[in-house]
Structures are given as C-alpha cells and as structure tokens.
Design a protein around this motif. Structure first.
Motif, PDB file in Angstrom:
ATOM      1  N   LYS A 147       0.832  -1.208   0.000  1.00  0.00           N
ATOM      2  CA  LYS A 147       0.000   0.000   0.000  1.00  0.00           C
ATOM      3  C   LYS A 147       0.865   1.257   0.000  1.00  0.00           C
ATOM      4  O   LYS A 147       0.609   2.212  -0.733  1.00  0.00           O
ATOM      5  CB  LYS A 147      -0.929  -0.010   1.213  1.00  0.00           C
ATOM      6  CG  LYS A 147      -1.871   1.164   1.268  1.00  0.00           C
ATOM      7  CD  LYS A 147      -2.796   1.084   2.458  1.00  0.00           C
ATOM      8  CE  LYS A 147      -3.717   2.292   2.480  1.00  0.00           C
ATOM      9  NZ  LYS A 147      -4.631   2.256   3.612  1.00  0.00           N
ATOM     10  N   ALA A 150       2.565   1.644  -3.373  1.00  0.00           N
ATOM     11  CA  ALA A 150       1.574   2.118  -4.352  1.00  0.00           C
ATOM     12  C   ALA A 150       1.381   3.627  -4.224  1.00  0.00           C
ATOM     13  O   ALA A 150       1.347   4.348  -5.228  1.00  0.00           O
ATOM     14  CB  ALA A 150       0.257   1.383  -4.171  1.00  0.00           C
ATOM     15  N   GLU A 151       1.268   4.102  -3.000  1.00  0.00           N
ATOM     16  CA  GLU A 151       1.099   5.539  -2.780  1.00  0.00           C
ATOM     17  C   GLU A 151       2.321   6.315  -3.270  1.00  0.00           C
ATOM     18  O   GLU A 151       2.172   7.365  -3.904  1.00  0.00           O
ATOM     19  CB  GLU A 151       0.853   5.816  -1.297  1.00  0.00           C
ATOM     20  CG  GLU A 151      -0.498   5.385  -0.807  1.00  0.00           C
ATOM     21  CD  GLU A 151      -0.660   5.508   0.704  1.00  0.00           C
ATOM     22  OE1 GLU A 151       0.233   6.072   1.373  1.00  0.00           O
ATOM     23  OE2 GLU A 151      -1.684   5.032   1.216  1.00  0.00           O
ATOM     24  N   ASN A 154       2.267   6.313  -7.117  1.00  0.00           N
ATOM     25  CA  ASN A 154       0.977   6.682  -7.721  1.00  0.00           C
ATOM     26  C   ASN A 154       0.390   5.533  -8.545  1.00  0.00           C
ATOM     27  O   ASN A 154      -0.059   5.714  -9.669  1.00  0.00           O
ATOM     28  CB  ASN A 154       1.089   7.951  -8.580  1.00  0.00           C
ATOM     29  CG  ASN A 154       1.403   9.171  -7.744  1.00  0.00           C
ATOM     30  OD1 ASN A 154       0.905   9.315  -6.627  1.00  0.00           O
ATOM     31  ND2 ASN A 154       2.230  10.045  -8.282  1.00  0.00           N
ATOM     32  N   THR A 156      -1.906   1.564  -8.055  1.00  0.00           N
ATOM     33  CA  THR A 156      -2.817   0.872  -7.142  1.00  0.00           C
ATOM     34  C   THR A 156      -2.063  -0.274  -6.461  1.00  0.00           C
ATOM     35  O   THR A 156      -1.047  -0.773  -6.979  1.00  0.00           O
ATOM     36  CB  THR A 156      -4.039   0.292  -7.889  1.00  0.00           C
ATOM     37  OG1 THR A 156      -3.579  -0.734  -8.774  1.00  0.00           O
ATOM     38  CG2 THR A 156      -4.797   1.368  -8.640  1.00  0.00           C
ATOM     39  N   THR A 157      -2.594  -0.688  -5.331  1.00  0.00           N
ATOM     40  CA  THR A 157      -1.988  -1.807  -4.600  1.00  0.00           C
ATOM     41  C   THR A 157      -2.040  -3.075  -5.445  1.00  0.00           C
ATOM     42  O   THR A 157      -1.093  -3.869  -5.432  1.00  0.00           O
ATOM     43  CB  THR A 157      -2.719  -2.024  -3.257  1.00  0.00           C
ATOM     44  OG1 THR A 157      -2.729  -0.791  -2.540  1.00  0.00           O
ATOM     45  CG2 THR A 157      -2.037  -3.070  -2.413  1.00  0.00           C
ATOM     46  N   GLU A 158      -3.092  -3.248  -6.205  1.00  0.00           N
ATOM     47  CA  GLU A 158      -3.226  -4.418  -7.074  1.00  0.00           C
ATOM     48  C   GLU A 158      -2.099  -4.461  -8.098  1.00  0.00           C
ATOM     49  O   GLU A 158      -1.527  -5.527  -8.367  1.00  0.00           O
ATOM     50  CB  GLU A 158      -4.584  -4.383  -7.781  1.00  0.00           C
ATOM     51  CG  GLU A 158      -4.846  -5.616  -8.627  1.00  0.00           C
ATOM     52  CD  GLU A 158      -6.213  -5.560  -9.304  1.00  0.00           C
ATOM     53  OE1 GLU A 158      -6.272  -5.919 -10.490  1.00  0.00           O
ATOM     54  OE2 GLU A 158      -7.184  -5.158  -8.636  1.00  0.00           O
TER      55      GLU A 158
END
Length: 188
Positions: A147, A150-151, A154, A156-158
C-alpha cells in the motif's frame, strides 16, 4: 548490639559456625545492600546471591585480619561485599565481550553470506525494468508495505502485487536458465 558484634567477631576468628550463622542473621541486609550498590542493573540480579555467598565466605576466611582499630565491623564487611560485587561485575562484563572463536567465525561467515546474497539480489534485480526494481527494493529490501509503495509510485496496490508476482516469475526463470540476460519484453 556492640556485644553481639563482638561475639560474632570472636566466633568468626575461632572458626565457630555459630559466628557465621549470627553474621548471616544480623548482617545479611547490610551485605545485600552493599552488593546492590554495585550490581544495580536488572541483568545483575542473577549475580547477587553468588556475590553474597562469596562475601560471607571471604568474611569467614579472613575474620582473623579484622581490626577494630582500622574500621568498624560494619564498614569492613561492607567493603568486602562491595569489592566482591565489583569483581563479579568486571568478570561479567569481560565475559559478555568475549565471543568464542567458533561463534566469531560463524558470525563472519553469516556476514559474508549476507553481503553475497545482497550483491546477488542487486545483480538479479538488474534484470527488471526500472520501476519494477524500485518496487522490489521497496518491498524486499526496505520492507515497505504494498500500500505504501503504491502511494509512493501513484499506482494501485493491485498493480504492485501484480508487478511483484511477475517480477518473481521473471527472476525465477532467469535463475533456472543459468542467469542469462533476457529481453524484458518477453515477460511484461
């Protein structure tokens, strides 16, 4: 009290065990207190009983050397207790810093293996695209959560989980083929 102290001293000098019993009965608190002044860390607690026993033995063994003209009996036994505690503390510190040769060799070998593994890991991730290298380093080397990665990127976690999965697959195939370099386009 002075009469009791004189009786204890006389019995100790005569090597009468009643003198030792009286010493323990009347001066245990003072001796333990003196020991605690030196052995005052929580990890020193295990040594206190040994130091107290050694102190009682030294007092018993050296009672003939006690002189009321030089110091009070209380001061004399306190000095013996403190010196004994200090000796134990020095031995304990010295023991903590000594590492048996076998352990030191194993420690050095582990450090070499870790350095080798880190070097191999860095060489291996060179096979990945730049963004995937960042993901791998963040996840496996810096132990960041997907997570958080991902942040930072930029994404997604997926996508992070997918990239980690495909990257592991690519690296596994690279290792199975003997470490030969592949074109990134084959896998992504």
């Amino acid at each position: 009290m002075e009469d009791q102290v004189n009786e204890i001293i006389e019995r100790l000098k005569a090597k009468d065990f009643i003198g030792l019993e009286l010493l323990i009965e009347h001066f245990s608190f003072n001796i333990i207190s003196a020991i605690h002044q030196i052995l005052n860390r929580p990890e020193d607690k295990a040594l206190v009983d040994d130091v107290a026993n050694e102190t009682f033995y030294k007092i018993w063994k050296n009672a003939q050397y006690y002189s009321a003209e030089k110091s009070s009996f209380h001061t004399w036994i306190s000095v013996i207790a403190k010196r004994t505690a200090l000796d134990y503390k020095k031995k304990d510190i010295k023991h903590q810093h000594l590492i048996p040769l076998e352990e030191k060799q194993a420690e050095l070998a582990a450090e070499e293996n870790t350095a080798f593994e880190q070097e191999n890991f860095m060489t291996l991730i060179d096979e990945l695209k730049e963004e995937d290298q960042i993901i791998f380093l963040s996840y496996y080397y810096y132990n960041e959560e997907p997570k958080q990665i991902a942040e930072n990127l930029n994404l997604t976690t997926e996508i992070i989980y997918n990239r980690l999965s495909r990257g592991k697959k690519k690296l596994r195939e690279h290792l199975l083929k003997g470490g030969k370099t592949h074109d990134d386009s084959e896998y992504f």
